[in-house]
Write an enzyme that holds these catalytic residues in place. Structure first.
Site, PDB file in Angstrom:
ATOM      1  N   ILE A  18      -6.870   7.886  -1.288  1.00 11.51           N
ATOM      2  CA  ILE A  18      -6.836   6.429  -1.324  1.00 11.51           C
ATOM      3  C   ILE A  18      -7.722   6.009  -0.159  1.00 11.51           C
ATOM      4  CG2 ILE A  18      -4.678   6.445   0.021  1.00 11.51           C
ATOM      5  CD1 ILE A  18      -3.911   3.803  -1.220  1.00 11.51           C
ATOM      6  N   SER A  19      -8.672   5.100  -0.413  1.00  9.63           N
ATOM      7  CA  SER A  19      -9.639   4.724   0.625  1.00  9.63           C
ATOM      8  C   SER A  19      -8.940   4.060   1.804  1.00  9.63           C
ATOM      9  CB  SER A  19     -10.671   3.743   0.061  1.00  9.63           C
ATOM     10  OG  SER A  19     -11.409   4.371  -0.945  1.00  9.63           O
ATOM     11  N   GLN A  20      -9.613   4.100   2.942  1.00  6.31           N
ATOM     12  CA  GLN A  20      -9.031   3.433   4.103  1.00  6.31           C
ATOM     13  C   GLN A  20      -9.048   1.922   3.862  1.00  6.31           C
ATOM     14  OE1 GLN A  20     -12.697   4.720   6.628  1.00  6.31           O
ATOM     15  NE2 GLN A  20     -11.615   3.222   7.873  1.00  6.31           N
ATOM     16  N   PRO A  21      -8.059   1.200   4.393  1.00  6.31           N
ATOM     17  CA  PRO A  21      -7.934  -0.236   4.094  1.00  6.31           C
ATOM     18  C   PRO A  21      -9.220  -1.022   4.380  1.00  6.31           C
ATOM     19  CG  PRO A  21      -6.008   0.537   5.273  1.00  6.31           C
ATOM     20  CD  PRO A  21      -6.962   1.687   5.230  1.00  6.31           C
TER      21      PRO A  21
ATOM     22  N   ARG B 235       0.826  -1.217   0.000  1.00  5.95           N
ATOM     23  CA  ARG B 235       0.000   0.000   0.000  1.00  5.95           C
ATOM     24  C   ARG B 235       0.863   1.271   0.000  1.00  5.95           C
ATOM     25  NH1 ARG B 235      -5.329   1.893   1.569  1.00  5.95           N
ATOM     26  NH2 ARG B 235      -5.189   3.666   2.967  1.00  5.95           N
TER      27      ARG B 235
END
Lengths: 795, 235
Positions: free
Chosen positions: B83-86, B57
């Site tokens: 970038i979206s949260q995991p 990531r």
């Protein structure tokens, strides 16, 4: 020199306050505007506290501070801090939505409070000095201050279409410098005085122009990144093609291939969408204009939830669109074959753009006023009201278009088989959908419907619901049930069995919408509505005009349940406007306590203390005045629809009339103090009692007459409200300390009551605000009546 | 003076610790992230967990943000995007119920991270980005990391990728008020489409659409909150 200075800074600071509300409306959200401006107004009170402390240390200030040199310095400081405050605010990386996750935001918020409080502090300082040093002319000081403020409330609205917000701030910041621009006119050589003053004004204008040009980036108001317009502008090929500023809002026209607004669109529709243009108000509320040159709009509109109303009517001939943003309602009517629907849009800018785009006449009016004046009936009435782009963003707003009174009016303008339609976004847990259903149910009851539930249908797709209301019990045609089935919509409520289970195509974990409406229906049928409304986690009780449909649904007693229901995240709860009101009130109480306690505790002599009766008198008068202002602003918003117009009319009116009252108070003896105070209470009490008469009367008038009528209504109470403070400063405060302390107390009470009024209005309705105001004035009158013997005021 | 020096030293050491933890050993940081933020929050799809453990990531975020790459929050990637949260990446991927043979279309490439996660699970990934700059950066990153089963394209995702369709699954990473009609026609019979519902900066649901015999069934997965990430954070 002091009174002209008070006049000019009062004018400039109120104009600045109006411009700040405009700025925040674009750059932030109403929560933050409410929060920051409320706290900033403590600047007025802080000036009293400051002078109170000064009085302890240097009692001689009363002689030196009113001197022209000092007044000049204070005016220059006012101008300077106003400019710094506005530019600083525009550069501050304050991001309200990140408050719960970013500790730095708390510092930025504090900086915003301080920056914004400074101009009000200097205004308060000059006014307070005038009251303290011109003890026998408090009525005149009051009149000058109020008249300046009244003009300040009115002028930005007139100038906004011509100048940008930043330019106006520069103009108002520099305006008080005119007072310092030359020697006093009573000098022996008046001609020389005029010449020097003229040169000074030319210099000021030049400075203003240089500032506006060189500091343009600092003065430019940038819309919040969270706002819908900002989001669209991030896409390629998006561009603003036109823009204008008005008191009612900043209007921007945006063109982008990425604009695709089609709420309630069926999932089975696979065709294209038409080209769209957005017209934004304050960068978030929008009106979407569809390109009708092709047949696309009509084909897409026939596949949306609102089209259900037209299908149910069969062959509609007439439609009334109550436009309130959005924009799909017009294409819905056009798609149903109604070539010239009647469109009512309260915002004049949107109305003109709408008319120009579709070539259909658009009436600019309060929709309810329009319906009161018109006897026309319609096959379909559609209320377009999609709400804000972020849940909770409109929590402090209240709509009079969705009350039981409003729905009763709409029902009376339907043809016998006509349909009333409202569509909104689905939210979990169901909130506004339930309140709308209950509002329609009770409106139907008022119309004499024996079984209101049979007059109602609610359907939904994955993110939108539509409520259909009819004056007759609804019989669902096969065409209609097929329309719902074919477009993969789901039934939420219908009295007729459809054979299609709830939650069929658009599945929640459980059929939440269907269950909630069914329970509410059952509660109405069994007479247990009170229990339902008190047990339900959210406030979904239907509302009358006294407590217009609030954007908030939170209940304090259910806050824990809501917190868990929304993912146990503080951020979600922060979206509720009511929480913000509570936080601001808490902050305000702490600040007010500090501002009032510090000078009291620092006082060493008896003359540096305030008798409690006088203190409560000034607190009551300050609170009462603001509560009356807010009552009228909210009441007249129901007439003018645009809160900004109501705000300008009420503020200008009340301030001007109370200024006149203050001037008349100059001729009153001490014994007269209780009489106008009780008089104000008595007259104010008549306002809500006679609302049944004056409200429809105002609605029936044309706009200029509405303004005149509103001013006539506030003239007498406004004038009476001007007496207590001016007389109190002359007779109830005896020493310089007491006068500045009274000023601080009045300021604190004003802010606290303004914040409290927001909560009162959301929780208990508008009449409760007026009851609070009347109580304050009665209390002040009693205190004035029982207060000490008349004594000569001394500085 | 000595006390002051000691204070400075401790502060500097503490400040550099998180950086060292992620920069020196990203694999370990990833494993921690998966255990704590993915499995720990109820996602047990082994394919998804394996993919999240494999995809670096930190390579998809700007250099300055790398030390925060494995926290459970979104991060700015430029052009006003994140970038979206995991957890959201894992949740959206899990809800597609992937078996491994699918052809997936992603709308909104962004950093390319979601496409990389999908590429570990499915046969082919087609991903579209409307912003040229992001498209270029993501394509470069994916090529550097040797993802050969990902096809990138710079275009308006609203219209999908008709030449490559129909797709078994479609993932839309931006919130919309309606599901783009062109995408529905590019979805295979029995296909699944997942997207967020609501404003990207506020309370959101995930929406899973399934196409069956010409009808569309929508399952709403409630209670997903996206941490606000805009304003200064996006510059």
């Amino acid at each position: 020199m002091l009174l002209p200075a008070v006049f000019s800074v009062s004018l400039a600071s109120l104009a600045y306050e109006v411009l700040l509300t405009r700025t925040f409306a674009v750059s932030q959200w109403n929560h933050l505007a409410f929060m920051v401006i409320s706290i900033a107004l403590f600047g007025f009170a802080a000036s009293g506290t400051f002078l109170g402390l000064l009085d302890h240390r240097r009692p001689g200030w009363v002689r030196h501070w009113p001197e022209p040199a000092m007044v000049r310095r204070l005016v220059i400081l006012f101008s300077l801090v106003t400019l710094i405050s506005f530019c600083g605010l525009n550069r501050l990386p304050l991001d309200y939505f990140r408050l719960p996750v970013d500790p730095a935001q708390a510092l930025y918020l504090l900086a915003a409070y301080l920056l914004l409080a400074l101009p009000f502090f200097f205004t308060g300082l000059l006014t307070s000095i005038a009251y303290t040093t011109q003890t026998r002319r408090t009525g005149r000081v009051y009149c000058v201050s109020m008249t300046g403020s009244a003009i300040g409330a009115l002028v930005p609205g007139i100038l906004l279409p011509v100048f940008s917000t930043g330019t106006l701030v520069v103009m108002y910041a520099l305006l008080p410098l005119c007072v310092c621009a030359g020697p006093p006119l009573n000098r022996p050589c008046r001609l020389q005085g005029y010449f020097v003053r003229g040169c000074g004004l030319v210099c000021l204008a030049a400075i203003g122009m240089v500032l506006v040009n060189t500091a343009a980036p600092l003065l430019r108001v940038r819309p919040s990144d969270y706002k819908y317009m900002s989001q669209i502008l991030r896409f390629p090929h998006a561009r603003l093609t036109a823009g204008s500023h008005h008191l009612t809002g900043r209007i921007d026209r945006l063109e982008s291939p990425s604009l695709r607004f089609a709420p309630g669109l069926s999932l089975t529709y696979e065709g294209p969408l038409p080209q769209q243009t957005a017209v934004f108000k304050d960068a978030d509320a929008f009106l979407m204009l569809y390109d009708t040159r092709t047949d696309w709009p009509q084909s897409f509109a026939r596949h949306t939830l609102p089209h259900a109303a037209y299908v149910l009517v069969g062959a509609p001939q007439t439609a009334l669109i109550i436009q309130n943003g959005g924009g799909t309602a017009v294409v819905n009517a056009l798609a149903a074959g109604i070539a010239a629907p009647t469109i009512v849009e309260p915002n004049p800018q949107w109305a003109a753009i709408l008319q120009d785009h579709y070539g259909i006449p658009v009436t600019t009016a309060n929709p309810r006023a329009y319906l009161n004046r018109s006897a026309a009936t319609f096959d379909v009435i559609q209320i377009e009201s999609w709400g804000g782009s972020i849940p909770g963003a409109t929590a402090l707003e209240q709509s009079t278009l969705l009350t039981t009174n409003a729905l009763s009016l709409y029902l009376s303008r339907l043809k016998p088989d006509g349909i009333l339609l409202m569509a909104r976004k689905t939210l979990l847990p169901p909130a506004d959908s339930l309140r709308l259903w209950a509002t329609a149910y009770e409106s139907l009851q008022n119309h004499g419907a024996a079984e209101p539930a049979r007059h109602l249908v609610m359907i939904r797709n994955w993110d939108t619901f539509a409520l259909i209301v009819s004056r007759q019990p609804l019989r669902l045609s096969k065409r209609f049930t097929q329309f719902v089935r074919r477009h993969n919509f789901d039934w939420v409520h219908t009295a007729t069995p459809t054979g299609q289970p709830a939650n069929h195509f658009n599945r929640f974990k459980a059929p939440y919408y269907h269950q909630a409406v069914t329970q509410l229906n059952k509660a109405y049928a069994q007479g247990h509505t009170e229990r339902f409304f008190s047990d339900y986690n959210l406030d979904v009780r239907p509302q009358s005009d006294d407590r217009p449909f609030p954007g908030r649904h939170m209940k304090w007693t259910k806050i824990r349940a809501m917190y868990h229901a929304m993912g146990s995240r503080l951020y979600a709860v922060m979206l509720s406007g009511e929480i913000i009101v509570a936080v601001v009130f808490g902050e305000a109480v702490v600040i007010a306590a500090l501002l009032l306690l510090v000078p009291m505790m620092a006082g060493r002599h008896a003359r540096q203390h305030m008798p409690w009766r006088s203190l409560v008198f000034f607190l009551a008068v300050g609170a009462g005045f603001i509560l009356v202002e807010l009552y009228f602003i909210k009441q007249f918003t129901q007439v003018f629809i645009e809160p900004a117009i109501s705000f300008a009319v009420v503020l200008a009116g009340i301030l001007a009339f109370s200024g006149l009252g203050g001037l008349l108070s100059q001729y009153c003896p001490r014994a007269a103090l209780p009489r106008p105070t009780f008089g104000a209470a008595g007259v104010l009490l008549l306002i809500p009692v006679t609302r049944f008469w004056w409200h429809p009367w105002l609605l029936s008038l044309a706009f200029p007459m509405q303004v005149a009528g509103a001013l006539a209504l506030i003239a007498v109470p406004g004038m009476l409200m001007g007496f207590p403070f001016a007389l109190g400063m002359r007779f109830a405060a005896q020493t310089s300390f007491q006068r500045v302390y009274a000023w601080a107390a009045n300021g604190c009470a004003s802010v606290l009551s303004a914040v409290a009024a927001a909560q009162i209005s959301l929780a208990w309705g508008l009449n409760a605000i007026m009851i609070g105001a009347v109580t304050c004035y009665i209390g002040a009158g009693i205190l004035a009546a029982v207060a000490g013997r008349p004594t000569a005021a001394r500085p | 003076m000595q006390l002051f020096r000691a204070y400075i030293t401790i502060t500097l050491v503490l400040c550099t610790l998180p950086w060292q933890a992620t920069a020196m050993n990203p694999a370990e940081a990833r494993r921690t992230m998966v255990a704590r933020d993915i499995r720990g929050r109820g996602i047990h799809d082994l394919k998804v967990l394996a993919a999240m453990t494999s995809v670096p990531r930190h390579r998809f975020v700007p250099q300055a943000m790398q030390r925060r790459a494995y926290g459970d929050h979104p991060l700015p990637i430029g052009d006003g995007q994140t970038i979206s949260q995991p957890y959201i990446v894992a949740l959206m991927t899990t809800k597609l119920n992937l078996t491994g043979d699918e052809k997936v279309l992603e709308i909104g490439t962004g950093s390319g991270y979601q496409a990389a996660v999908l590429a570990h699970i499915v046969k082919t990934v087609y991903t579209i980005e409307i912003r040229a700059n992001l498209h270029r950066k993501a394509t470069r990153t994916l090529q550097t990391l040797k993802y050969t089963n990902i096809h990138t394209r710079h275009a308006d995702g609203y219209f999908g990728w008709p030449q490559a369709g129909p797709f078994d699954c479609i993932m839309i990473t931006a919130a919309v008020d309606h599901i783009p009609p062109p995408l529905k026609s590019q979805l295979k019979e029995g296909g699944r489409m997942i997207l967020p519902q609501g404003n990207p900066f506020s309370y959101q649901n995930l929406v899973l659409v399934t196409k069956k015999s010409g009808d569309y069934f929508v399952e709403q997965i409630a209670g997903v909150l996206f941490v606000p990430m805009t304003g200064e954070a996006l510059k």
